[in-house]
Design an enzyme around this catalytic site. Sequence first.
Site, PDB file in Angstrom:
ATOM      1  N   CYS B 116       0.846  -1.083  -0.157  1.00  0.00           N
ATOM      2  CA  CYS B 116       0.237   0.551  -0.089  1.00  0.00           C
ATOM      3  C   CYS B 116       0.784   1.528   0.316  1.00  0.00           C
ATOM      4  CB  CYS B 116      -0.757   0.230   1.570  1.00  0.00           C
ATOM      5  SG  CYS B 116      -2.108  -1.470   1.165  1.00  0.00           S
ATOM      6  N   HIS B 258      -2.855   6.687   2.562  1.00  0.00           N
ATOM      7  CA  HIS B 258      -3.818   5.629   1.541  1.00  0.00           C
ATOM      8  C   HIS B 258      -4.503   5.964   2.604  1.00  0.00           C
ATOM      9  CE1 HIS B 258      -4.139   1.656   0.803  1.00  0.00           C
ATOM     10  NE2 HIS B 258      -3.809   1.143   2.237  1.00  0.00           N
ATOM     11  N   ASN B 288     -10.144   0.381   0.443  1.00  0.00           N
ATOM     12  CA  ASN B 288      -8.588   0.339   0.343  1.00  0.00           C
ATOM     13  C   ASN B 288      -7.758  -1.132  -1.372  1.00  0.00           C
ATOM     14  OD1 ASN B 288      -5.663  -0.473   0.684  1.00  0.00           O
ATOM     15  ND2 ASN B 288      -6.027  -0.981   2.498  1.00  0.00           N
TER      16      ASN B 288
END
Lengths: 77, 340
Positions: B116, B258, B288
């Site tokens: 990520c 993020h 996500n």
Amino acid sequence: MEAVLDRVNALVLKAVPELEPGFAAADSFADVLGVDSLSVVEIMTNVEKEFGFDFEDAEIAHVQNVQDILDAILSRQ
Amino acid sequence: MSAGQAATAVIAGIGACLPERLVKNEEVSARLGLSDDWIRDRTGIEQRYVSAPHEATSDLAVDAGRRALDSCGNPDVDFVLLATCTPDSLFPATAPSVAARLGLKGVPAFDMNAACSGFIYALTIASSMIATGAFRSALVIGAEVVTPLLDQFDQVTSPVFGDGAGAVVLRRGEPGEPGSLLEQVMGSDGDLLDILVTPGGGSRMRVAGVPLDPDTAYLKMQGRLVYKYAVKHMAAASEEVLARTGWRPEDVDHLVAHQANRRILTATASAIGVPAERAVVNVERVANTSAASIPLALVDAMGQDRFKPGDRILFCAFGGGVTWAAATLVWPGLPATAPL
């Protein structure tokens, strides 16, 4: 010990303000109190700041209730 | 450029894309036997986009890359860097195929996996390559198809992730020019690799003779520890990069973190000292998307006219590995791109 318990209970209510006061130390966060997993981490972060130590990762992963947090604090005193 | 001053890499174009299939929380919570608000309360997520069989990582990467190139007049590109932890195949890398399909056959093209944190890592690496003077431009893509790695009955992972891709075009710029990374911080802690891992298919399990079965092939996440370390490392990296840049938290116009989970975003903003309303949040509609999340958030924010030239942007991310990164940038004012 009761003073420590009172401080922990206050930190629980700070992280989860909607919780009804008067819960028992043995009440499961997830199953009895309906406190979700991330709120448990928020409680533990509050405890770390208040009591000046860092929980072990295993403690963060496995804490189930206020009693577990109390035991972790007392084991360091 | 003045003699003696290093070149910088400036963001010149941006694009992003999402798969066609929209999956609302109701579908996920029904499968998991949860109440409708269970997912939203814990994650802030209300929906996610899920790839169809014809939408692998390279397909989304090509779409996002094409949109980014189109947005800035299809300039020459000297190399392609793809940030992904969900490549089309374990071997070879996905970036050469993406480059070829974008008409960029022949240029260097490679994958980079920081999970990520991948997009900030990739931006930093590509900017550094351009700063050497050896390259003039780059296409940096973050693309992920995470949903096939999820155990559809795992409450921890199944509601959280979605698929998507975003890309930026970098060109060589003047020192101090808006749109270049001002400062960046990257870090890792491999002692925490087990808190976010997909073990199946890699050499560790293959060499040990462990067969690839569904259980080892699924993404595993220890949610409590991910939450703790995500906030801790994103906040620390952000504080470090702000100090290096000479910005105070209140100088930040937009925090583009993020998009892991709304509560992680809120806690991170609070820890850094950036007002919550300055955090760009689109996790509620895309979930996500790992390395794709920052460019997807940028394109969404551009679609809402949220940025103006000169705005000070703080990026930060945390991902498997574990890895973390943060960077600062003054918004350059970009040409419009296709909305999501």
